[in-house]
Scaffold this motif. Structure first.
Motif, PDB file in Angstrom:
ATOM      1  N   THR A 390       0.762  -1.017   0.061  1.00 37.26           N
ATOM      2  CA  THR A 390       0.082  -0.023  -0.138  1.00 37.26           C
ATOM      3  C   THR A 390       0.974   1.290  -0.030  1.00 37.26           C
ATOM      4  O   THR A 390       2.137   1.135   0.288  1.00 37.26           O
ATOM      5  CB  THR A 390      -0.752   0.177   1.213  1.00 37.26           C
ATOM      6  OG1 THR A 390      -0.216   0.086   2.365  1.00 37.26           O
ATOM      7  CG2 THR A 390      -2.062  -1.238   1.346  1.00 37.26           C
ATOM      8  N   GLY A 391       0.199   2.157  -0.311  1.00 35.18           N
ATOM      9  CA  GLY A 391       1.022   3.774  -0.216  1.00 35.18           C
ATOM     10  C   GLY A 391       1.674   3.844  -1.862  1.00 35.18           C
ATOM     11  O   GLY A 391       1.697   3.333  -2.809  1.00 35.18           O
ATOM     12  N   GLN A 433      -4.837  12.976  -6.087  1.00 32.44           N
ATOM     13  CA  GLN A 433      -4.165  14.158  -6.256  1.00 32.44           C
ATOM     14  C   GLN A 433      -3.195  14.872  -5.328  1.00 32.44           C
ATOM     15  O   GLN A 433      -2.277  15.256  -5.442  1.00 32.44           O
ATOM     16  CB  GLN A 433      -5.328  15.451  -6.587  1.00 32.44           C
ATOM     17  CG  GLN A 433      -4.769  16.613  -7.059  1.00 32.44           C
ATOM     18  CD  GLN A 433      -5.960  17.327  -7.473  1.00 32.44           C
ATOM     19  OE1 GLN A 433      -7.020  16.989  -7.545  1.00 32.44           O
ATOM     20  NE2 GLN A 433      -5.486  18.815  -8.052  1.00 32.44           N
ATOM     21  N   THR A 434      -4.128  14.504  -3.817  1.00 30.11           N
ATOM     22  CA  THR A 434      -3.277  14.920  -2.632  1.00 30.11           C
ATOM     23  C   THR A 434      -1.772  14.312  -2.793  1.00 30.11           C
ATOM     24  O   THR A 434      -0.616  14.917  -2.351  1.00 30.11           O
ATOM     25  CB  THR A 434      -3.909  14.640  -1.375  1.00 30.11           C
ATOM     26  OG1 THR A 434      -5.303  15.346  -1.583  1.00 30.11           O
ATOM     27  CG2 THR A 434      -3.502  15.173  -0.349  1.00 30.11           C
ATOM     28  N   GLU A 435      -1.797  13.209  -3.051  1.00 23.44           N
ATOM     29  CA  GLU A 435      -0.356  12.354  -2.742  1.00 23.44           C
ATOM     30  C   GLU A 435       0.574  13.037  -3.865  1.00 23.44           C
ATOM     31  O   GLU A 435       1.588  13.099  -3.611  1.00 23.44           O
ATOM     32  CB  GLU A 435      -0.748  10.970  -2.987  1.00 23.44           C
ATOM     33  CG  GLU A 435      -1.467  10.257  -1.954  1.00 23.44           C
ATOM     34  CD  GLU A 435      -1.643   8.711  -2.040  1.00 23.44           C
ATOM     35  OE1 GLU A 435      -1.299   7.874  -1.254  1.00 23.44           O
ATOM     36  OE2 GLU A 435      -2.460   8.573  -3.085  1.00 23.44           O
ATOM     37  N   GLY A 462      -5.782   9.573  -9.273  1.00 30.54           N
ATOM     38  CA  GLY A 462      -6.858   8.583  -8.706  1.00 30.54           C
ATOM     39  C   GLY A 462      -7.747   9.463  -7.696  1.00 30.54           C
ATOM     40  O   GLY A 462      -7.724  10.549  -7.198  1.00 30.54           O
ATOM     41  N   PRO A 463      -8.600   8.257  -7.270  1.00 32.43           N
ATOM     42  CA  PRO A 463      -9.803   8.853  -6.106  1.00 32.43           C
ATOM     43  C   PRO A 463      -8.912   9.329  -4.684  1.00 32.43           C
ATOM     44  O   PRO A 463      -7.866   8.653  -4.403  1.00 32.43           O
ATOM     45  CB  PRO A 463     -10.831   7.856  -6.056  1.00 32.43           C
ATOM     46  CG  PRO A 463      -9.902   6.628  -6.475  1.00 32.43           C
ATOM     47  CD  PRO A 463      -9.055   6.997  -7.625  1.00 32.43           C
ATOM     48  N   GLU A 464      -9.603  10.206  -4.142  1.00 31.64           N
ATOM     49  CA  GLU A 464      -9.237  10.599  -2.860  1.00 31.64           C
ATOM     50  C   GLU A 464      -9.666   9.463  -1.675  1.00 31.64           C
ATOM     51  O   GLU A 464     -10.763   9.045  -2.004  1.00 31.64           O
ATOM     52  CB  GLU A 464      -9.652  11.993  -2.186  1.00 31.64           C
ATOM     53  CG  GLU A 464      -9.032  13.081  -3.030  1.00 31.64           C
ATOM     54  CD  GLU A 464      -7.524  13.401  -2.984  1.00 31.64           C
ATOM     55  OE1 GLU A 464      -7.009  12.899  -1.849  1.00 31.64           O
ATOM     56  OE2 GLU A 464      -7.238  14.159  -4.016  1.00 31.64           O
ATOM     57  N   GLN A 465      -8.759   9.115  -1.077  1.00 28.58           N
ATOM     58  CA  GLN A 465      -8.885   7.938  -0.194  1.00 28.58           C
ATOM     59  C   GLN A 465      -9.566   8.372   1.291  1.00 28.58           C
ATOM     60  O   GLN A 465      -9.270   9.345   1.666  1.00 28.58           O
ATOM     61  CB  GLN A 465      -7.549   7.126   0.302  1.00 28.58           C
ATOM     62  CG  GLN A 465      -7.086   6.520  -0.898  1.00 28.58           C
ATOM     63  CD  GLN A 465      -8.077   5.287  -1.689  1.00 28.58           C
ATOM     64  OE1 GLN A 465      -8.637   4.829  -0.923  1.00 28.58           O
ATOM     65  NE2 GLN A 465      -7.988   5.559  -2.928  1.00 28.58           N
TER      66      GLN A 465
END
Length: 465
Positions: A390-391, A433-435, A462-465
């Motif tokens: 993950t990550g 987007q945040t990442e 991708g989608p925000e988690q």
């Protein structure tokens, strides 16, 4: 009935043929009614003790006259008048000419087909069968003629199951690989009829089929492939129901045990078990390996590779696929073998080798989307190879995966639906987007995914988690 014009014509023909020595009977004399004799008795019966010799009969001049008469009517298709004169020749000089039997059989088959009275029809069939018996008596027995007689029985007296089979058996055993192609399909029908009647075991059916297959194989090697391939297809259609592995195995195993090094037998077992889709049977594998050692062949290598792969023997499967690639000249087939290697290595978790083989497949078959789908799958499944699962490190593998799915769609529209489905499934795992923002990346930026992938790709949100 002979008309005056025809009669005069025939008289002139006889004068020419016999140097004026013989004339026909009076043109005014009426000929007997057609097939009148068949209404009460067979035209020719077993009681007619016709002799094959002397060749031209007791009166050679009369024989020649009658031959000329029936031949002329026969050429005109006037069998009703032809048979009247043919009878004389058959009764008095059957050994004079082969055409007496050939023409007689043709005429009587037409009479049989046109006859409505069952009793008369049976008598006509008796005569037809007798024509073949007399032919073999006068001209010698041959597999072809015996087979033709069996075909007539199959057509007109199919209930004579055992007799028909017996005649075909003799015919085939007599001529073996010289058996005429047209006899094998009706022979297959006779075999099937015998089995249905409870007069032949399934083992015997397989043995009979084995003999037919031998004949076809030997003739395929001589040429006229289309004819023999058609025969093979027709025979298989009749006997396919008996040629399952369970039925074939005991027969072929016995043959193999008796002659395990007979190459001709090995080829026969290989072909028959392959046709019956017995490719996972141990006997088939043993035979194929023996043949492959003697004469390596790409198709045999492919079969051995598939079988080993299905059994989980991946190392051995790879050996055979590499042999198949080496022996194969067709680029598309080579590409398929490379893809098979790629899939094996995917299952073995060797992603580097799997990608290498898929790339080689793609280079041989540029418009094939399957290799790119597989490479995409390898990338998408690399989260735990390139990160903790993950990550960021694990998620960026989705970008080159999508690149590969897009490429698969671009080169091969036939996989577009499958590729689109995988793209949609993969997008949910892309970095958000945040990442990307925290790494100073924005959508569309170039990005290199390290790890074993080592590919340049494009940043996507991708989608925000």
């Amino acid at each position: 009935m002979t008309d005056m014009k025809t009669c005069t014509l025939l008289n002139l023909m006889f004068i020419t043929l016999l140097g004026g020595a013989v004339l026909m009977e009076s043109c005014a004399a009426p000929t007997p009614a057609i097939l009148h004799e068949e209404k009460t008795q067979p035209v020719i019966s077993q009681d007619d003790k016709t002799a094959c010799l002397p060749k031209w009969g007791p009166d050679s001049v009369e024989t020649i006259k009658q031959i000329s008469l029936y031949s002329e009517f026969f050429k005109q298709g006037n069998y009703k008048d032809a048979v009247i004169h043919w009878r004389y020749v058959f009764r008095n000089a059957p050994g004079a000419r082969l055409s007496t039997f050939v023409d007689g059989a043709k005429m009587y088959k037409e009479f049989i087909d046109q006859e409505k009275d069952p009793a008369v029809k049976e008598k006509l069939i008796d005569t037809l069968i007798l024509i073949y018996d007399k032919r073999m008596e006068c001209m010698g027995v041959s597999g072809e003629v015996l087979g033709r007689q069996a075909i007539e029985l199959l057509n007109y007296r199919p209930q004579e199951v055992a007799l028909i089979y017996e005649k075909f058996e003799k015919a085939i055993q007599m001529d073996k690989e010289k058996t005429k192609s047209f006899l094998l399909y009706p022979y297959a029908l006779a075999i099937a009829n015998m089995e249905k009647a409870g007069k032949l075991t399934k083992d015997k059916v397989v043995e009979a089929y084995s003999l037919i297959a031998d004949i076809i194989d030997k003739n395929l090697k001589k040429g006229n492939k289309q004819i023999w391939q058609d025969v093979q297809r027709d025979v298989d259609a009749v006997l396919a129901g008996y040629l399952d592995c369970e039925s074939m195995k005991p027969v072929l195993q016995r043959q193999y045990d008796a002659s395990p090094n007979d190459e001709e037998l090995l080829n026969k077992i290989y072909n028959q078990m392959r046709s019956a889709r017995c490719i996972t049977d141990p006997l088939f594998l043993k035979v194929t390996e023996q043949l492959f050692k003697r004469k390596p062949d790409s198709e045999m290598a492919r079969i051995l590779a598939i079988t080993n792969s299905n059994a989980g023997n991946y190392a051995q499967a790879e050996v055979y696929y590499r042999e198949a690639i080496k022996l194969e000249e067709d680029k598309e087939k080579k590409a398929e073998y490379y893809m098979a290697l790629a899939e094996i290595n995917y299952r073995k978790d060797d992603f580097v080798s799997a990608r290498n083989y898929a790339q080689q497949a793609a280079s041989l078959k540029p418009n094939w989307g399957k290799p790119y789908l597989l490479i995409g799958d390898l990338y998408r499944a690399s989260g735990k190879k390139c990160g903790p699962g993950t990550g960021w490190e694990s998620q960026v593998v989705t970008w080159p995966a999508i690149d590969m799915y897009e490429k698969a769609k671009a080169v091969d529209p036939s996989v577009a639906t499958e590729a689109t489905q995988r793209i949609n499934d993969t997008r949910q795992y892309m970095p958000s987007q945040t990442e990307c923002f925290f790494r100073n990346l924005k959508e569309g930026d170039p990005f290199k995914v390290e790890c074993w992938i080592n590919e340049m790709t494009t940043v996507r949100y991708g989608p925000e988690q």
